[in-house]
Design a protein around this motif. Structure first.
Motif, PDB file in Angstrom:
ATOM      1  N   ALA A 135       0.749  -1.193   0.101  1.00  0.00           N
ATOM      2  CA  ALA A 135      -0.041  -0.118   0.042  1.00  0.00           C
ATOM      3  C   ALA A 135       1.033   1.290   0.037  1.00  0.00           C
ATOM      4  O   ALA A 135       0.220   2.129  -0.131  1.00  0.00           O
ATOM      5  CB  ALA A 135      -0.991   0.068   1.156  1.00  0.00           C
ATOM      6  N   LEU A 136       2.196   1.255   0.320  1.00  0.00           N
ATOM      7  CA  LEU A 136       3.054   2.123   0.437  1.00  0.00           C
ATOM      8  C   LEU A 136       3.461   2.892  -0.868  1.00  0.00           C
ATOM      9  O   LEU A 136       3.789   3.749  -1.379  1.00  0.00           O
ATOM     10  CB  LEU A 136       4.357   2.228   1.316  1.00  0.00           C
ATOM     11  N   THR A 137       2.914   2.068  -2.045  1.00  0.00           N
ATOM     12  CA  THR A 137       3.528   2.389  -3.404  1.00  0.00           C
ATOM     13  C   THR A 137       2.319   3.468  -3.786  1.00  0.00           C
ATOM     14  O   THR A 137       2.432   4.228  -5.073  1.00  0.00           O
ATOM     15  CB  THR A 137       3.252   1.186  -4.577  1.00  0.00           C
ATOM     16  N   VAL A 138       1.209   3.710  -3.127  1.00  0.00           N
ATOM     17  CA  VAL A 138       0.260   4.659  -3.270  1.00  0.00           C
ATOM     18  C   VAL A 138       0.728   6.027  -2.866  1.00  0.00           C
ATOM     19  O   VAL A 138       0.695   6.242  -1.321  1.00  0.00           O
ATOM     20  CB  VAL A 138      -1.238   4.053  -2.836  1.00  0.00           C
ATOM     21  N   ARG A 139       0.774   7.115  -3.436  1.00  0.00           N
ATOM     22  CA  ARG A 139       1.271   8.286  -2.968  1.00  0.00           C
ATOM     23  C   ARG A 139       0.532   8.867  -1.900  1.00  0.00           C
ATOM     24  O   ARG A 139       1.129   9.268  -0.780  1.00  0.00           O
ATOM     25  CB  ARG A 139       1.712   9.282  -4.235  1.00  0.00           C
ATOM     26  N   ASN A 140      -0.765   8.889  -2.145  1.00  0.00           N
ATOM     27  CA  ASN A 140      -1.645   9.591  -1.152  1.00  0.00           C
ATOM     28  C   ASN A 140      -1.480   8.969  -0.043  1.00  0.00           C
ATOM     29  O   ASN A 140      -1.396   9.484   1.380  1.00  0.00           O
ATOM     30  CB  ASN A 140      -3.307   9.643  -1.664  1.00  0.00           C
ATOM     31  N   TYR A 141      -1.473   7.479   0.060  1.00  0.00           N
ATOM     32  CA  TYR A 141      -1.629   6.820   1.331  1.00  0.00           C
ATOM     33  C   TYR A 141      -0.129   7.034   2.077  1.00  0.00           C
ATOM     34  O   TYR A 141      -0.163   7.085   3.354  1.00  0.00           O
ATOM     35  CB  TYR A 141      -1.938   5.287   1.262  1.00  0.00           C
ATOM     36  N   ARG A 142       0.722   6.898   1.241  1.00  0.00           N
ATOM     37  CA  ARG A 142       2.081   7.050   1.871  1.00  0.00           C
ATOM     38  C   ARG A 142       2.198   8.275   2.579  1.00  0.00           C
ATOM     39  O   ARG A 142       2.757   8.262   4.048  1.00  0.00           O
ATOM     40  CB  ARG A 142       2.984   6.992   0.931  1.00  0.00           C
ATOM     41  N   TYR A 143       1.914   9.576   2.198  1.00  0.00           N
ATOM     42  CA  TYR A 143       1.923  10.916   2.950  1.00  0.00           C
ATOM     43  C   TYR A 143       0.952  10.716   4.045  1.00  0.00           C
ATOM     44  O   TYR A 143       1.315  11.339   5.255  1.00  0.00           O
ATOM     45  CB  TYR A 143       1.688  12.054   2.049  1.00  0.00           C
ATOM     46  N   PHE A 144      -0.234  10.058   3.718  1.00  0.00           N
ATOM     47  CA  PHE A 144      -1.448  10.289   4.733  1.00  0.00           C
ATOM     48  C   PHE A 144      -0.822   9.302   5.938  1.00  0.00           C
ATOM     49  O   PHE A 144      -0.931   9.775   7.282  1.00  0.00           O
ATOM     50  CB  PHE A 144      -2.458   9.568   4.312  1.00  0.00           C
ATOM     51  N   LEU A 145      -0.292   8.286   5.853  1.00  0.00           N
ATOM     52  CA  LEU A 145       0.190   7.275   6.901  1.00  0.00           C
ATOM     53  C   LEU A 145       1.531   7.991   7.627  1.00  0.00           C
ATOM     54  O   LEU A 145       1.436   7.951   8.917  1.00  0.00           O
ATOM     55  CB  LEU A 145       0.857   5.910   6.302  1.00  0.00           C
ATOM     56  N   THR A 146       2.333   8.837   6.899  1.00  0.00           N
ATOM     57  CA  THR A 146       3.422   9.575   7.669  1.00  0.00           C
ATOM     58  C   THR A 146       2.762  10.153   8.602  1.00  0.00           C
ATOM     59  O   THR A 146       3.315  10.593   9.828  1.00  0.00           O
ATOM     60  CB  THR A 146       4.457   9.970   6.475  1.00  0.00           C
ATOM     61  N   ALA A 147       1.842  11.246   8.174  1.00  0.00           N
ATOM     62  CA  ALA A 147       1.338  12.316   8.986  1.00  0.00           C
ATOM     63  C   ALA A 147       0.524  11.711  10.165  1.00  0.00           C
ATOM     64  O   ALA A 147       0.584  12.213  11.272  1.00  0.00           O
ATOM     65  CB  ALA A 147       0.288  12.792   8.280  1.00  0.00           C
ATOM     66  N   GLN A 148      -0.141  10.513   9.769  1.00  0.00           N
ATOM     67  CA  GLN A 148      -0.799   9.916  10.777  1.00  0.00           C
ATOM     68  C   GLN A 148       0.320   9.236  12.074  1.00  0.00           C
ATOM     69  O   GLN A 148      -0.005   9.275  13.328  1.00  0.00           O
ATOM     70  CB  GLN A 148      -1.658   8.615  10.503  1.00  0.00           C
ATOM     71  N   ILE A 149       1.321   9.034  11.611  1.00  0.00           N
ATOM     72  CA  ILE A 149       2.344   8.329  12.543  1.00  0.00           C
ATOM     73  C   ILE A 149       2.794   9.470  13.471  1.00  0.00           C
ATOM     74  O   ILE A 149       2.756   9.231  14.940  1.00  0.00           O
ATOM     75  CB  ILE A 149       3.768   7.764  11.944  1.00  0.00           C
ATOM     76  N   PHE A 175      -0.476   2.804  14.202  1.00  0.00           N
ATOM     77  CA  PHE A 175      -1.431   3.191  15.479  1.00  0.00           C
ATOM     78  C   PHE A 175      -0.515   2.661  16.905  1.00  0.00           C
ATOM     79  O   PHE A 175      -0.317   3.020  17.727  1.00  0.00           O
ATOM     80  CB  PHE A 175      -2.605   2.563  15.607  1.00  0.00           C
ATOM     81  N   HIS A 176      -0.073   1.499  16.487  1.00  0.00           N
ATOM     82  CA  HIS A 176       0.455   0.596  17.806  1.00  0.00           C
ATOM     83  C   HIS A 176       2.010   0.874  17.951  1.00  0.00           C
ATOM     84  O   HIS A 176       2.517   0.637  19.043  1.00  0.00           O
ATOM     85  CB  HIS A 176      -0.005  -0.732  17.626  1.00  0.00           C
ATOM     86  N   GLY A 177       2.612   1.381  16.840  1.00  0.00           N
ATOM     87  CA  GLY A 177       3.941   1.900  16.915  1.00  0.00           C
ATOM     88  C   GLY A 177       4.162   3.136  17.752  1.00  0.00           C
ATOM     89  O   GLY A 177       4.808   3.358  18.737  1.00  0.00           O
ATOM     90  N   ALA A 178       3.010   3.970  17.317  1.00  0.00           N
ATOM     91  CA  ALA A 178       2.885   5.044  18.330  1.00  0.00           C
ATOM     92  C   ALA A 178       2.548   4.962  19.673  1.00  0.00           C
ATOM     93  O   ALA A 178       2.931   5.608  20.615  1.00  0.00           O
ATOM     94  CB  ALA A 178       1.762   6.059  17.538  1.00  0.00           C
ATOM     95  N   ARG A 179       1.796   3.823  19.811  1.00  0.00           N
ATOM     96  CA  ARG A 179       1.301   3.310  21.214  1.00  0.00           C
ATOM     97  C   ARG A 179       2.705   2.841  21.924  1.00  0.00           C
ATOM     98  O   ARG A 179       2.688   3.183  23.299  1.00  0.00           O
ATOM     99  CB  ARG A 179       0.493   2.335  21.165  1.00  0.00           C
ATOM    100  N   MET A 180       3.550   2.348  21.275  1.00  0.00           N
ATOM    101  CA  MET A 180       4.782   1.827  22.164  1.00  0.00           C
ATOM    102  C   MET A 180       5.605   3.169  22.343  1.00  0.00           C
ATOM    103  O   MET A 180       6.193   3.249  23.142  1.00  0.00           O
ATOM    104  CB  MET A 180       5.493   0.950  21.122  1.00  0.00           C
ATOM    105  N   LEU A 181       5.880   3.939  21.279  1.00  0.00           N
ATOM    106  CA  LEU A 181       6.826   5.306  21.521  1.00  0.00           C
ATOM    107  C   LEU A 181       6.180   6.301  22.168  1.00  0.00           C
ATOM    108  O   LEU A 181       7.055   6.842  23.178  1.00  0.00           O
ATOM    109  CB  LEU A 181       7.301   5.556  19.855  1.00  0.00           C
TER     110      LEU A 181
END
Length: 400
Positions: free
Chosen positions: A12-26, A154-160
């Motif tokens: 899914a990271l090959t999709v540009r919109n999702y890649r940027y959205f996921l980064t901001a979400q992190i 979500f859970h990476g952020a939950r750890m960090l």
């Protein structure tokens, strides 16, 4: 956007919109988990009461019980991107206020509860749109991978997040956890504002008909209905366990704010590993079997955590609990989303959110009261036993 299903890791990271959205979400989610850890520490510092820890968790999730079904209707009626921009911008204000009140030493537990309720209300409208927006960005073929990656973030952020919060509380002070959280929503707003996307359009009916249509689909789908009933029990008696970590950090293990960060980070680590496992696998053929195994492991880990007096063992058990809970919820999420028609996805996912998050305040209130009378460890054993019973019933019904 429709593509053939990809089983490559992180496709899914090959999709540009999702890649940027996921980064901001992190970034945003790390701020959110910093806020949650600091908020729990603040409440316990103000009250020294497990009851108020339960109250705080309850008032944050209560709006999901009240408003998220309406949020699902909105998600199927209006552009999800516009809804998300609105909710993410509003999300800046509550932590900013809490940070200012705490910094000026004018905070009481009642202000904390009110601000938590406001944050929960915004979140209740945000969740159905955010969950059903994934398929708008990546298409059906990448959906499973996007769900797993989103869960991993979500859970990476939950750890960090709690670990950072523990360090900040011990060094520069608790208010800065809230102020940083307020800033963390800005990248999401910016990414959404720049995103170009063709959203699916639906013809809305009246609101009552929209509600009925979503519920009718669930009631007539036996596998989804049975799965949601089990998740409801886990949400009431299992999901609130994180709200009581300040008690264990301070009174049981006597590790203070850093110990709280490590305990919450332990659960987050297990959750992250579970999400990454799903993302790397790409798909699970026997989703029901995977859900069943996870549903037995979680309550056993919860009961064992309540019984141990060893801090390192406690962290490991929380890792197991986090791993199994996310394995259950992420697999259930993908299982349900792939069975739902596009035009019903917002409403059905709002029911999913209503079940697995909206039931948490009931558990938080009830378990908080129970902890006051029998003690928090005994309450954990009771909760884990009920979750184990629900898993057993689900297993037996699966073989009817």
């Amino acid at each position: 956007m429709e593509v053939k299903e990809k089983k490559l890791p992180f496709a899914a990271l090959t999709v540009r919109n999702y890649r940027y959205f996921l980064t901001a979400q992190i970034i945003s989610l790390t701020g959110t988990w910093m806020h949650q850890a600091a908020q729990g520490w603040l409440v316990y510092d103000l009250t020294h009461s497990s009851l108020y820890l339960g109250y705080t968790g309850a008032v944050f999730t209560l709006p999901i019980l009240l408003f998220t079904l309406f949020g699902g209707v909105l998600a199927d009626r209006f552009p999800k991107k516009s809804i998300l921009m609105f909710t993410q911008f509003l999300s800046i204000l509550p932590p900013l206020l809490l940070g200012i009140f705490t910094l000026t030493h004018s905070i009481t537990v009642w202000e904390v509860l009110i601000i938590a309720f406001i944050m929960g209300s915004i979140n209740s409208i945000d969740i159905p749109s955010r969950q059903s927006f994934l398929i708008e960005m990546v298409g059906r073929g990448y959906l499973l991978n996007a769900i797993a990656l989103h869960s991993a973030s979500f859970h990476g952020a939950r750890m960090l997040g709690p670990v950072i919060a523990g360090l900040l509380i011990s060094s520069i002070g608790l208010p800065y956890c809230f102020l940083i959280n307020a800033l963390s929503f800005i990248p999401v707003v910016m990414v959404l504002a720049r995103m170009q996307i063709n959203e699916r359009k639906t013809i809305p009916k009246d609101i009552i008909s929209d509600f009925k249509e979503g519920f009718s689909f669930i009631l007539h789908n036996q596998s989804i209905r049975q799965l949601l009933l089990m998740i409801m029990v886990f949400s009431i008696f299992g999901m609130p366990y994180n709200h009581f970590m300040p008690y264990f950090a301070e009174d049981i293990f006597q590790k203070g704010a850093k110990g709280l960060g490590l305990l919450m980070g332990g659960g987050g680590t297990g959750a992250l590993l579970a999400a990454l496992t799903l993302a790397i696998r790409g798909d699970i053929k026997n989703k029901k079997g995977y859900i069943m195994i996870a549903s037995f492991i979680f309550p056993i880990a919860l009961i064992s955590f309540a019984l141990t007096k060893n801090f390192l063992v406690a962290i490991l058990l929380l890792m197991v609990a986090g791993f199994s809970m996310v394995s259950l919820l992420a697999t259930a999420n993908s299982y349900i989303q792939l069975k739902v028609p596009d035009e019903l996805r917002g409403r059905v996912m709002s029911v999913f959110s209503f079940i697995f998050l909206g039931m948490v305040p009931i558990g938080s209130f009830s378990l908080g009261y129970l902890a006051e009378f029998v003690g928090t460890p005994v309450m954990f054993i009771f909760s884990g036993s009920l979750c184990l019973f629900a898993a057993t019933v689900n297993f037996l019904k699966r073989h009817d």
